[in-house]
Design a protein around this motif. Structure first.
Motif, PDB file in Angstrom:
ATOM      1  N   UNK A  22      94.290  39.898  24.127  1.00  0.00           N
ATOM      2  CA  UNK A  22      95.222  38.870  24.604  1.00  0.00           C
ATOM      3  C   UNK A  22      94.516  37.508  24.702  1.00  0.00           C
ATOM      4  N   UNK A  23      94.242  36.905  23.548  1.00  0.00           N
ATOM      5  CA  UNK A  23      93.358  35.747  23.461  1.00  0.00           C
ATOM      6  C   UNK A  23      94.079  34.431  23.735  1.00  0.00           C
ATOM      7  N   UNK A  24      93.606  33.708  24.761  1.00  0.00           N
ATOM      8  CA  UNK A  24      94.119  32.379  25.088  1.00  0.00           C
ATOM      9  C   UNK A  24      93.185  31.336  24.483  1.00  0.00           C
ATOM     10  N   UNK A  25      93.603  30.674  23.431  1.00  0.00           N
ATOM     11  CA  UNK A  25      92.788  29.654  22.787  1.00  0.00           C
ATOM     12  C   UNK A  25      93.091  28.277  23.381  1.00  0.00           C
ATOM     13  N   UNK A  36     107.624  30.435  23.470  1.00  0.00           N
ATOM     14  CA  UNK A  36     107.387  31.237  22.272  1.00  0.00           C
ATOM     15  C   UNK A  36     106.769  32.569  22.664  1.00  0.00           C
ATOM     16  N   UNK A  37     107.374  33.653  22.205  1.00  0.00           N
ATOM     17  CA  UNK A  37     106.858  34.997  22.471  1.00  0.00           C
ATOM     18  C   UNK A  37     107.291  35.868  21.293  1.00  0.00           C
ATOM     19  N   UNK A  38     106.370  36.028  20.334  1.00  0.00           N
ATOM     20  CA  UNK A  38     106.713  36.702  19.080  1.00  0.00           C
ATOM     21  C   UNK A  38     105.664  37.743  18.722  1.00  0.00           C
ATOM     22  N   UNK A  39     106.135  38.860  18.184  1.00  0.00           N
ATOM     23  CA  UNK A  39     105.243  39.908  17.693  1.00  0.00           C
ATOM     24  C   UNK A  39     105.367  39.936  16.175  1.00  0.00           C
ATOM     25  N   UNK A  40     104.341  39.432  15.493  1.00  0.00           N
ATOM     26  CA  UNK A  40     104.340  39.344  14.042  1.00  0.00           C
ATOM     27  C   UNK A  40     103.710  40.580  13.409  1.00  0.00           C
ATOM     28  N   UNK A  41     104.228  40.935  12.242  1.00  0.00           N
ATOM     29  CA  UNK A  41     103.589  41.932  11.381  1.00  0.00           C
ATOM     30  C   UNK A  41     103.280  41.228  10.067  1.00  0.00           C
ATOM     31  N   UNK A  42     102.059  40.669   9.930  1.00  0.00           N
ATOM     32  CA  UNK A  42     101.734  39.895   8.729  1.00  0.00           C
ATOM     33  C   UNK A  42     101.814  40.739   7.463  1.00  0.00           C
ATOM     34  N   UNK A  62      94.015  45.967  13.158  1.00  0.00           N
ATOM     35  CA  UNK A  62      95.026  45.506  14.109  1.00  0.00           C
ATOM     36  C   UNK A  62      96.129  44.834  13.314  1.00  0.00           C
ATOM     37  N   UNK A  63      97.247  45.537  13.159  1.00  0.00           N
ATOM     38  CA  UNK A  63      98.277  45.123  12.220  1.00  0.00           C
ATOM     39  C   UNK A  63      99.256  44.092  12.722  1.00  0.00           C
ATOM     40  N   UNK A  64      99.176  43.730  14.005  1.00  0.00           N
ATOM     41  CA  UNK A  64     100.118  42.770  14.570  1.00  0.00           C
ATOM     42  C   UNK A  64      99.384  41.541  15.097  1.00  0.00           C
ATOM     43  N   UNK A  65     100.131  40.463  15.213  1.00  0.00           N
ATOM     44  CA  UNK A  65      99.637  39.243  15.845  1.00  0.00           C
ATOM     45  C   UNK A  65     100.727  38.734  16.773  1.00  0.00           C
ATOM     46  N   UNK A  66     100.420  38.642  18.048  1.00  0.00           N
ATOM     47  CA  UNK A  66     101.363  38.082  19.019  1.00  0.00           C
ATOM     48  C   UNK A  66     101.039  36.604  19.198  1.00  0.00           C
ATOM     49  N   UNK A  67     102.068  35.775  19.156  1.00  0.00           N
ATOM     50  CA  UNK A  67     101.924  34.343  19.418  1.00  0.00           C
ATOM     51  C   UNK A  67     102.733  34.029  20.678  1.00  0.00           C
ATOM     52  N   UNK A  68     102.044  33.431  21.674  1.00  0.00           N
ATOM     53  CA  UNK A  68     102.704  33.213  22.975  1.00  0.00           C
ATOM     54  C   UNK A  68     102.337  31.853  23.542  1.00  0.00           C
ATOM     55  N   UNK A  69     103.354  31.172  24.046  1.00  0.00           N
ATOM     56  CA  UNK A  69     103.177  29.959  24.842  1.00  0.00           C
ATOM     57  C   UNK A  69     104.356  29.897  25.809  1.00  0.00           C
ATOM     58  N   UNK A  70     104.092  29.759  27.114  1.00  0.00           N
ATOM     59  CA  UNK A  70     105.195  29.843  28.088  1.00  0.00           C
ATOM     60  C   UNK A  70     106.077  28.614  28.146  1.00  0.00           C
ATOM     61  N   UNK A  92      97.259  28.101  23.375  1.00  0.00           N
ATOM     62  CA  UNK A  92      98.162  28.938  22.598  1.00  0.00           C
ATOM     63  C   UNK A  92      97.521  30.315  22.511  1.00  0.00           C
ATOM     64  N   UNK A  93      98.300  31.337  22.724  1.00  0.00           N
ATOM     65  CA  UNK A  93      97.801  32.701  22.582  1.00  0.00           C
ATOM     66  C   UNK A  93      98.054  33.181  21.156  1.00  0.00           C
ATOM     67  N   UNK A  94      96.997  33.572  20.481  1.00  0.00           N
ATOM     68  CA  UNK A  94      97.081  34.222  19.173  1.00  0.00           C
ATOM     69  C   UNK A  94      96.349  35.551  19.360  1.00  0.00           C
ATOM     70  N   UNK A  95      97.102  36.658  19.395  1.00  0.00           N
ATOM     71  CA  UNK A  95      96.616  37.912  19.946  1.00  0.00           C
ATOM     72  C   UNK A  95      96.704  39.053  18.928  1.00  0.00           C
ATOM     73  N   UNK A  96      95.597  39.416  18.297  1.00  0.00           N
ATOM     74  CA  UNK A  96      95.618  40.577  17.402  1.00  0.00           C
ATOM     75  C   UNK A  96      95.828  41.866  18.195  1.00  0.00           C
ATOM     76  N   UNK A  97      96.614  42.766  17.630  1.00  0.00           N
ATOM     77  CA  UNK A  97      96.853  44.029  18.316  1.00  0.00           C
ATOM     78  C   UNK A  97      97.540  45.045  17.422  1.00  0.00           C
ATOM     79  N   UNK A  98      97.738  46.204  17.992  1.00  0.00           N
ATOM     80  CA  UNK A  98      98.522  47.267  17.364  1.00  0.00           C
ATOM     81  C   UNK A  98      99.600  47.632  18.372  1.00  0.00           C
ATOM     82  N   UNK A  99     100.750  46.903  18.287  1.00  0.00           N
ATOM     83  CA  UNK A  99     101.748  46.984  19.348  1.00  0.00           C
ATOM     84  C   UNK A  99     103.186  47.134  18.865  1.00  0.00           C
ATOM     85  N   UNK A 100     103.416  47.144  17.554  1.00  0.00           N
ATOM     86  CA  UNK A 100     104.796  47.262  17.083  1.00  0.00           C
ATOM     87  C   UNK A 100     105.334  48.668  17.310  1.00  0.00           C
ATOM     88  N   UNK A 101     104.445  49.614  17.476  1.00  0.00           N
ATOM     89  CA  UNK A 101     104.784  50.990  17.835  1.00  0.00           C
ATOM     90  C   UNK A 101     103.588  51.558  18.572  1.00  0.00           C
TER      91      UNK A 101
END
Length: 323
Positions: A190-193, A233-239, A264-272, A293-302
């Protein structure tokens, strides 16, 4: 894993080598810090194994940390790089994860420091050397309190490694199933850049990716072009691109961060943005969303299913560009 109450205050460099990275502990053994001979620094809170600071050789902070966050182990850290495991958000309809708190328990558990490893300094001045230091942390089911074990009663092990290089930071997590039955999990870094002005920021590398827009009733959309932030912005991307191809944060036309993922197949982009930030008690200053801005690699789509005796490893490497 056993907690060691009396750790050394500093881990010295090996005699006979050139200048080496230095690793030290806070007086209360709550934090581990590292510094390269060239000046880059890293600070990690043992509570959550949360990276709370990463600075370049000039002392410029690369991560955003809320002024109001608690660093005393009473609450999950708002900012830095919290580790999300074994669930992203909440999963009330998932049998194994339904009782777990928001983002699981890894970010609110006390981890054990397992040790350091460093690269040897090459001959010549430090600026010409390939310097790095890797810090390892561990968490297992044996470390959890009774309440947490009751919420997720599986035997597991986590090894979290944080590697500081002169121009990059790598964080990797290994999950092992030490149980006699499979378990499901999700994981996210959950990386806050830190950025200078969110209005001047765009994110490249997600073009053509499908994403779940959590601000718009979890609807599924496709990213047509580069990502810009102009509201909550609160999005779960699958590049669609391989994880080895970077997702880049560009500010005022210049790439400031490049993130490469491993498994890590997903990237979450978050800004409140304004309203969400105002409603978060631990988010400060309230206009701090302009500088992060949060740019967060993860495995979270399932959920990942890990069989007994198996292991999963995922990682990110964030490379910085001089500003």
């Amino acid at each position: 894993m056993v907690e060691r109450a009396n750790r050394p205050s500093a881990l010295a460099s090996t005699p006979g080598l050139g200048k080496q990275p230095q690793v030290s502990f806070s007086d209360d053994n709550s934090r581990v810090s590292a510094e390269l001979p060239t000046g880059e620094t890293l600070e990690i809170l043992l509570y959550g194994a949360t990276v709370i600071s990463w600075k370049d050789a000039s002392g410029n902070e690369k991560l955003w940390l809320s002024d109001a966050t608690k660093l005393d182990g009473s609450k999950a850290v708002r900012g830095g790089i919290p580790v999300v495991f074994p669930v992203f958000g909440t999963a009330p309809d998932h049998a194994q994860a339904s009782k777990l708190p928001q983002h699981g328990f890894a970010r609110t558990s006390r981890w054990e420091f397992l040790g350091k490893s460093t690269s040897e300094s090459a001959p010549g001045p430090p600026a010409a050397a390939d310097l790095s230091v890797k810090l390892d942390f561990g968490l297992s089911s044996a470390n959890l309190d009774t309440k947490t074990k009751s919420l997720w009663p599986f035997a597991f092990g986590l090894i979290y490694s944080v590697t500081l290089n002169r121009e990059s930071l790598t964080t990797s997590l290994v999950v092992t199933n030490d149980d006699d039955k499979p378990f499901d999990f999700q994981v996210l870094l959950h990386t806050y850049l830190r950025v200078k002005d969110i209005a001047a920021v765009s994110i490249k590398g997600l073009e053509g990716a499908s994403y779940i827009d959590k601000v718009d009733n979890a609807s599924t959309k496709t990213q047509a072009s580069t990502v810009t932030i102009a509201g909550e912005t609160d999005r779960v991307y699958t590049p669609t691109t391989p994880t080895s191809e970077p997702v880049s944060v560009v500010e005022a036309g210049k790439t400031t961060f490049s993130i490469v993922r491993d498994s890590l197949g997903n990237v979450v982009v978050w800004n409140p943005w304004t309203d969400k930030a105002a409603g978060l008690a631990d988010f400060a200053p309230k206009d701090g969303f302009k500088n992060m801005v949060c740019v967060e690699p993860g495995a979270v789509s399932g959920f990942q299913t890990l069989e007994p005796g198996d292991a999963f490893e995922g990682a990110q490497t964030i490379t910085i560009s001089p500003r």
